[in-house]
Write a protein that holds these residues in place. Structure first.
Motif: not given
Length: 394
Positions: A302-311
């Protein structure tokens, strides 16, 4: 039969004394400016004064300051008598002759009142002498001004068809070469901005320009040498000697400066890329993206500081590190696209199918205890008795 005498006055014989005298000859090697040389030449060819006065006036012409012809002539009597090749008595007589002729001015001595002593008496050239010697321009009179008449342009019978050189001046280009119109000492130009910091280390402008010429003789640029070694040069105890040693060093300082500039520009580009990538990440905060193969899903915080990758092959997502530059590059190249509701539904259905076909995990093997035999029990009982006996003995 030859009646000529073979040897006349010892001709043909060597004279060691004469050879030694020729070797012992000396002359004054002073290099005079052209205007002073001309003044001395004119002084030695004034026919209206005595030869001794001419010799002394030539000596004064060699001594006077060409920039200040009316200033005091700072010269001792020994110097003037040596240059005029006169004795002291002849020197004073020559001064009287020049003063009578109106060529010099002998001012009285100035007395120092505080000390009660007389100072030196200096000699001064008169205006007539300075003009006669060519140290100043002679004043123009009405007689010297050329008169122009309407008929002056027409050739007369007295005028010749070719120009006759003057009797008092050299002809044409020779006079122009021997009589420069301006005597000016070469002054340094504007010092380059990247070399002005050398002034803080004790370098003068003339020295910096000289070092620039020396650097060119060694195939280098002084700016490149200073730029490449400035951190060490400003800490050197003798920066002038250190810089000259660097000029003699066969090192390509220009290549070092180019590499350093390239690295600096690359670092600036990477920093700017990180700033732009973070701005793009904050712009797409809270959004979900999917790759072109629909195999992975990218969810930005939501703050643009993290990225989660789903496979598709994993039930849980993984956190990415230093993801902003690569995410911005993939988004710009079209490898990622914003996920729609249909894309999310398809990805969830495909993930369930892939995970449902996977074989269940096998249960971990149970570690069963080995059976206790009679031999094992007897061994354990023996060890117990041994330990009791050792304890009682201690």
């Amino acid at each position: 039969m030859s009646i000529a005498q073979r040897f006349v006055a010892s001709e043909g014989e060597a004279h060691p004394a004469d050879s030694a005298a020729l070797i012992a000859f000396r002359c004054d090697s002073t290099n005079l400016p052209w205007i002073i040389f001309r003044a001395a030449f004119r002084a030695a060819h004034i026919e209206q004064i005595s030869p001794r006065a001419r010799a002394l006036l030539a000596a004064l012409a060699r001594t006077v300051d060409a920039a200040k012809p009316f200033g005091a002539i700072f010269a001792r009597r020994e110097l003037l008598t040596g240059r005029a090749l006169q004795s002291m008595r002849t020197f004073y007589r020559s001064l009287d002759d020049l003063e009578v002729a109106g060529l010099i001015e002998r001012r009285p001595q100035v007395r120092y009142v505080e000390a009660g002593l007389f100072g030196r008496a200096y000699l001064h050239l008169t205006e007539h002498a300075a003009s006669l010697l060519g140290l100043i321009e002679p004043p123009r009179t009405h007689e010297d001004e050329p008169t122009q008449t309407p008929s002056s342009t027409e050739p007369t019978s007295d005028q010749s068809s070719f120009s006759v050189p003057s009797a008092t001046l050299a002809d044409g280009g020779i006079y122009r070469d021997l009589s420069p119109s301006v005597f000016q000492k070469r002054q340094p130009g504007q010092l380059p901005a990247d070399l002005q910091r050398l002034r803080t280390l004790g370098f003068f402008d003339f020295l910096i320009f000289k070092l620039m010429r020396e650097a060119g003789e060694h195939g280098k640029r002084l700016s490149d040498v200073v730029e490449a070694t400035w951190d060490h040069l400003r800490l050197a105890k003798a920066p002038i000697n250190y810089l000259r040693a660097l000029l003699r060093n066969p090192v390509d300082f220009a290549l070092l400066v180019r590499r350093r500039n390239d690295e600096h520009h690359a670092e600036q580009a990477r920093a700017q890329q990180r700033v732009d990538a973070q701005a793009i990440a904050r712009q797409h905060a809270g959004r979900t993206f999917i790759d072109a193969n629909d195999a992975r899903q990218f969810v930005i915080g939501a703050s643009g500081d993290s990225l989660t990758i789903f496979s598709l092959t994993e039930r849980i997502g993984r956190q990415a590190a230093e993801w902003a530059p690569s995410f911005a590059t993939a988004l710009a190249s079209g490898k990622l696209r914003p996920a729609t509701a249909l894309d999310l539904e398809r990805f969830a259905h495909a993930q369930q199918e892939v995970l449902g076909k996977a074989p269940p995990c096998a249960a971990p093997l149970a570690h069963t205890k080995p059976p206790v035999t009679v031999a094992v029990r007897e061994r354990i009982a023996g060890l117990r008795q041994f330990l009791k006996a050792r304890g009682a003995g201690a």
